[in-house]
Design a protein around this motif. Structure first.
Motif, PDB file in Angstrom:
ATOM      1  N   GLY A   1       0.771  -1.233   0.000  1.00  0.00           N
ATOM      2  CA  GLY A   1       0.000   0.000   0.000  1.00  0.00           C
ATOM      3  C   GLY A   1       0.800   1.279   0.000  1.00  0.00           C
ATOM      4  O   GLY A   1       0.227   2.369   0.077  1.00  0.00           O
ATOM      5  N   ILE A   2       2.129   1.174  -0.081  1.00  0.00           N
ATOM      6  CA  ILE A   2       2.957   2.386  -0.168  1.00  0.00           C
ATOM      7  C   ILE A   2       3.161   2.664  -1.647  1.00  0.00           C
ATOM      8  O   ILE A   2       4.156   2.274  -2.248  1.00  0.00           O
ATOM      9  N   ARG A   3       2.200   3.340  -2.260  1.00  0.00           N
ATOM     10  CA  ARG A   3       2.186   3.502  -3.701  1.00  0.00           C
ATOM     11  C   ARG A   3       2.868   4.779  -4.176  1.00  0.00           C
ATOM     12  O   ARG A   3       3.170   4.908  -5.360  1.00  0.00           O
ATOM     13  N   GLU A   4       3.072   5.704  -3.260  1.00  0.00           N
ATOM     14  CA  GLU A   4       3.764   6.945  -3.622  1.00  0.00           C
ATOM     15  C   GLU A   4       4.371   7.550  -2.364  1.00  0.00           C
ATOM     16  O   GLU A   4       4.149   7.060  -1.259  1.00  0.00           O
ATOM     17  N   TRP A   5       5.187   8.581  -2.542  1.00  0.00           N
ATOM     18  CA  TRP A   5       6.002   9.099  -1.447  1.00  0.00           C
ATOM     19  C   TRP A   5       5.178   9.449  -0.208  1.00  0.00           C
ATOM     20  O   TRP A   5       5.599   9.139   0.914  1.00  0.00           O
ATOM     21  N   GLY A   6       4.027  10.067  -0.392  1.00  0.00           N
ATOM     22  CA  GLY A   6       3.244  10.519   0.756  1.00  0.00           C
ATOM     23  C   GLY A   6       2.693   9.398   1.604  1.00  0.00           C
ATOM     24  O   GLY A   6       2.229   9.645   2.727  1.00  0.00           O
ATOM     25  N   GLU A   7       2.734   8.171   1.108  1.00  0.00           N
ATOM     26  CA  GLU A   7       2.201   7.030   1.840  1.00  0.00           C
ATOM     27  C   GLU A   7       3.281   6.249   2.582  1.00  0.00           C
ATOM     28  O   GLU A   7       2.983   5.233   3.220  1.00  0.00           O
ATOM     29  N   PHE A   8       4.541   6.711   2.507  1.00  0.00           N
ATOM     30  CA  PHE A   8       5.612   5.930   3.137  1.00  0.00           C
ATOM     31  C   PHE A   8       5.569   6.030   4.658  1.00  0.00           C
ATOM     32  O   PHE A   8       5.523   7.117   5.234  1.00  0.00           O
ATOM     33  N   ARG A   9       5.560   4.866   5.297  1.00  0.00           N
ATOM     34  CA  ARG A   9       5.795   4.725   6.732  1.00  0.00           C
ATOM     35  C   ARG A   9       6.551   3.423   6.925  1.00  0.00           C
ATOM     36  O   ARG A   9       6.231   2.396   6.320  1.00  0.00           O
ATOM     37  N   GLN A  10       7.549   3.450   7.773  1.00  0.00           N
ATOM     38  CA  GLN A  10       8.376   2.258   7.954  1.00  0.00           C
ATOM     39  C   GLN A  10       7.574   1.062   8.447  1.00  0.00           C
ATOM     40  O   GLN A  10       7.844  -0.087   8.070  1.00  0.00           O
ATOM     41  N   ASP A  11       6.541   1.312   9.277  1.00  0.00           N
ATOM     42  CA  ASP A  11       5.792   0.185   9.821  1.00  0.00           C
ATOM     43  C   ASP A  11       4.928  -0.518   8.770  1.00  0.00           C
ATOM     44  O   ASP A  11       4.370  -1.587   9.027  1.00  0.00           O
ATOM     45  N   ARG A  12       4.819   0.102   7.565  1.00  0.00           N
ATOM     46  CA  ARG A  12       4.082  -0.537   6.472  1.00  0.00           C
ATOM     47  C   ARG A  12       5.029  -1.094   5.418  1.00  0.00           C
ATOM     48  O   ARG A  12       4.581  -1.532   4.358  1.00  0.00           O
ATOM     49  N   ALA A  13       6.335  -1.044   5.702  1.00  0.00           N
ATOM     50  CA  ALA A  13       7.338  -1.440   4.712  1.00  0.00           C
ATOM     51  C   ALA A  13       8.177  -2.588   5.256  1.00  0.00           C
ATOM     52  O   ALA A  13       9.288  -2.369   5.764  1.00  0.00           O
ATOM     53  N   PRO A  14       7.673  -3.818   5.169  1.00  0.00           N
ATOM     54  CA  PRO A  14       8.436  -4.955   5.675  1.00  0.00           C
ATOM     55  C   PRO A  14       9.774  -5.100   4.946  1.00  0.00           C
ATOM     56  O   PRO A  14       9.851  -4.942   3.737  1.00  0.00           O
ATOM     57  N   GLY A  15      10.807  -5.375   5.739  1.00  0.00           N
ATOM     58  CA  GLY A  15      12.135  -5.556   5.153  1.00  0.00           C
ATOM     59  C   GLY A  15      12.923  -4.272   5.011  1.00  0.00           C
ATOM     60  O   GLY A  15      14.081  -4.306   4.594  1.00  0.00           O
ATOM     61  N   VAL A  16      12.324  -3.137   5.342  1.00  0.00           N
ATOM     62  CA  VAL A  16      13.029  -1.855   5.275  1.00  0.00           C
ATOM     63  C   VAL A  16      13.503  -1.500   6.674  1.00  0.00           C
ATOM     64  O   VAL A  16      12.695  -1.244   7.580  1.00  0.00           O
ATOM     65  N   GLY A  17      14.823  -1.514   6.860  1.00  0.00           N
ATOM     66  CA  GLY A  17      15.384  -1.206   8.170  1.00  0.00           C
ATOM     67  C   GLY A  17      15.415   0.281   8.445  1.00  0.00           C
ATOM     68  O   GLY A  17      15.079   1.112   7.594  1.00  0.00           O
TER      69      GLY A  17
END
Length: 260
Positions: free
Chosen positions: A25-41
């Motif tokens: 669901g992180i389809r564009e910059w404004g939607e980025f949150r680390q807790d929604r990005a598995p594997g991103v340290g």
């Protein structure tokens, strides 16, 4: 594909990580949150946030050179959708293949729906070329990296540093190989002008030099067709790469490719 849908310029983010982010669901910059990005340290997340902060300002300023530097060379096709309204599609004709020995005969430019052709001995000069390139956000060619750009730089003692999308390389990514005209045929792009080859183009120029104005008209028509069709090909290539890049059945852009 729009630039704001891309995270791949960030160190530590490859194609797999980017796709996983889209799928979560992180389809564009404004939607980025680390807790929604598995594997991103934490380190990569910090880099992503820093990139987004700077890139947002750069995109607002239409800073195409920034994104030209930021994106991996194989992903620069992603600049096209955001900068195509300021893109300059161009193609040259010459008397041969050597930029040290041969001459540029005609250069055609297509932008904003208008096509301009400069002719050797009439209006083709370093200044007229600079005028065509001056306000362009993005240059679009086919094999221009190896041929058109160095040929013009050598022939007219100029430097062309505008961000450049050479369609030959994204075409290869799609399995479209060979010259421009065979690729046009393969993807269904028709030509209205004369069916001639690069060798014919050289012959037509020499016929013009001997006084045949009709040969110049045919050469210009051929050159202009090359240039106009570059836009159609760029639209097709960007669309195909978008469909191959995003997850199946998902559209991370949220709009139809080609909308402004």
């Amino acid at each position: 594909m729009r630039i704001r849908n891309s995270f791949i310029p960030v160190e530590g983010v490859g194609a797999t990580t980017e796709r996983r982010m889209w799928e979560n669901g992180i389809r564009e910059w404004g939607e980025f949150r680390q807790d929604r990005a598995p594997g991103v340290g934490a380190t990569t997340a910090s880099r992503i946030e820093s990139f987004i902060d700077e890139a947002t300002e750069r995109l607002d300023d239409r800073d195409a050179p920034f994104f030209d530097r930021a994106f991996p060379s194989g992903e620069r096709w992603r600049l096209y959708e955001d900068f195509r309204d300021g893109a300059c599609f161009f193609d040259i004709e010459t008397t041969g293949l050597s930029h040290d020995r041969d001459r540029v005969t005609t250069v055609s430019f297509h932008r904003d729906g208008e096509t301009t052709t400069l002719v050797q001995g009439r209006d083709l000069s370093a200044e007229s070329l600079r005028e065509q390139f001056r306000d362009a956000d993005l240059l679009v060619t086919f094999n221009g990296t190896s041929f058109d750009v160095p040929f013009l730089e050598t022939s007219f003692d100029m430097e062309i540093d505008t961000p450049h999308l050479d369609l030959m390389y994204p075409c290869r990514t799609l399995g479209l190989t060979g010259g421009l005209k065979p690729i046009e045929t393969e993807v269904g792009i028709a030509r209205d002008g004369p069916d001639i080859t690069g060798r014919d183009a050289v012959r037509l120029w020499h016929e013009y030099e001997r006084g045949d104005e009709r040969s110049l008209e045919r050469l210009i028509s051929y050159n202009r067709d090359d240039t106009v069709n570059l836009r159609t090909l760029a639209d097709e290539v960007a669309g195909r790469l978008h469909r191959e890049t995003v997850p199946d059945g998902d559209d991370p852009i949220g709009t139809t490719l080609g909308e402004s």
